[in-house]
Design a protein around this motif. Sequence first.
Motif, PDB file in Angstrom:
ATOM      1  N   GLU A   1      -2.049  13.273  48.133  1.00 54.89           N
ATOM      2  CA  GLU A   1      -1.498  11.938  48.359  1.00 54.89           C
ATOM      3  C   GLU A   1      -0.873  11.368  47.085  1.00 54.89           C
ATOM      4  O   GLU A   1       0.174  10.730  47.124  1.00 54.89           O
ATOM      5  CB  GLU A   1      -2.572  10.989  48.881  1.00 54.89           C
TER       6      GLU A   1
ATOM      7  N   ALA B   1      -7.355  16.368  48.933  1.00 60.85           N
ATOM      8  CA  ALA B   1      -6.571  15.412  49.732  1.00 60.85           C
ATOM      9  C   ALA B   1      -6.054  14.269  48.866  1.00 60.85           C
ATOM     10  O   ALA B   1      -4.911  13.821  49.011  1.00 60.85           O
ATOM     11  CB  ALA B   1      -7.419  14.863  50.876  1.00 60.85           C
ATOM     12  N   THR B   2      -6.876  13.804  47.952  1.00 59.58           N
ATOM     13  CA  THR B   2      -6.460  12.718  47.069  1.00 59.58           C
ATOM     14  C   THR B   2      -5.306  13.160  46.176  1.00 59.58           C
ATOM     15  O   THR B   2      -4.326  12.430  45.996  1.00 59.58           O
ATOM     16  CB  THR B   2      -7.647  12.259  46.199  1.00 59.58           C
TER      17      THR B   2
ATOM     18  N   LYS C   1       2.494  12.897  46.671  1.00 55.21           N
ATOM     19  CA  LYS C   1       3.463  12.257  47.567  1.00 55.21           C
ATOM     20  C   LYS C   1       3.921  10.923  46.997  1.00 55.21           C
ATOM     21  O   LYS C   1       5.109  10.585  47.054  1.00 55.21           O
ATOM     22  CB  LYS C   1       2.844  12.041  48.954  1.00 55.21           C
ATOM     23  N   ASP C   2       2.974  10.145  46.459  1.00 61.52           N
ATOM     24  CA  ASP C   2       3.326   8.849  45.868  1.00 61.52           C
ATOM     25  C   ASP C   2       4.296   9.019  44.702  1.00 61.52           C
ATOM     26  O   ASP C   2       5.283   8.292  44.590  1.00 61.52           O
ATOM     27  CB  ASP C   2       2.069   8.121  45.380  1.00 61.52           C
TER      28      ASP C   2
ATOM     29  N   LEU D   1      -9.699   6.772  48.843  1.00 61.95           N
ATOM     30  CA  LEU D   1      -9.618   8.116  49.409  1.00 61.95           C
ATOM     31  C   LEU D   1     -10.406   9.108  48.561  1.00 61.95           C
ATOM     32  O   LEU D   1     -11.114   9.974  49.084  1.00 61.95           O
ATOM     33  CB  LEU D   1      -8.161   8.559  49.532  1.00 61.95           C
TER      34      LEU D   1
ATOM     35  N   ALA E   1      -1.611   0.640  46.172  1.00 61.99           N
ATOM     36  CA  ALA E   1      -1.554   2.096  46.347  1.00 61.99           C
ATOM     37  C   ALA E   1      -2.645   2.772  45.517  1.00 61.99           C
ATOM     38  O   ALA E   1      -3.312   3.701  45.980  1.00 61.99           O
ATOM     39  CB  ALA E   1      -0.182   2.631  45.961  1.00 61.99           C
TER      40      ALA E   1
ATOM     41  N   GLN F   1      -5.965   2.240  47.265  1.00 61.66           N
ATOM     42  CA  GLN F   1      -6.092   3.119  48.429  1.00 61.66           C
ATOM     43  C   GLN F   1      -6.398   4.553  48.021  1.00 61.66           C
ATOM     44  O   GLN F   1      -7.228   5.228  48.631  1.00 61.66           O
ATOM     45  CB  GLN F   1      -4.805   3.088  49.255  1.00 61.66           C
ATOM     46  N   ARG F   2      -5.755   5.025  46.963  1.00 70.37           N
ATOM     47  CA  ARG F   2      -6.004   6.389  46.508  1.00 70.37           C
ATOM     48  C   ARG F   2      -7.414   6.522  45.934  1.00 70.37           C
ATOM     49  O   ARG F   2      -8.063   7.544  46.109  1.00 70.37           O
ATOM     50  CB  ARG F   2      -4.969   6.815  45.458  1.00 70.37           C
TER      51      ARG F   2
END
Length: 122
Positions: free
Chosen positions: A109, A105-106, A112-113, A24, A17, A20-21
């Motif tokens: 996200e 955007a990062t 949200k995580d 991003l 995760a 991925q972040r």
Amino acid sequence: MALAESLRALGAGLADAGRQRLALAALDVEDQALRAGQLLAALLAVAVLALLALAALAATVVVLLWDSARIAALVGVSLFFVAGAVLAFWRLQRGLRERPPLLAATMAELRKDVDQLAGRRP
């Protein structure tokens, strides 16, 4: 043994995760840099062409009014340019205030995580 495997899987999931972040975030930065470059190139083209057109127009007005009101023509053209500079400065300030934050955007996200890991519903 199951606890160790669960912890290992949890660590791998968190690392993935995070990767991925980070990917991003890199895309966000690259996108912002590309957009800024494109806007700068367009701005320079518009500015050069507009300045050339305004200079030609100002010269035409001054030449047309040279015999009858040359001082008034020069003052009027100068005031026109000052008004344009003030308007451009105002729009620049407004554009800088209203730009989206870097890595928006990062950050969304990541929020949200955190909510999912804390057991909250998004």
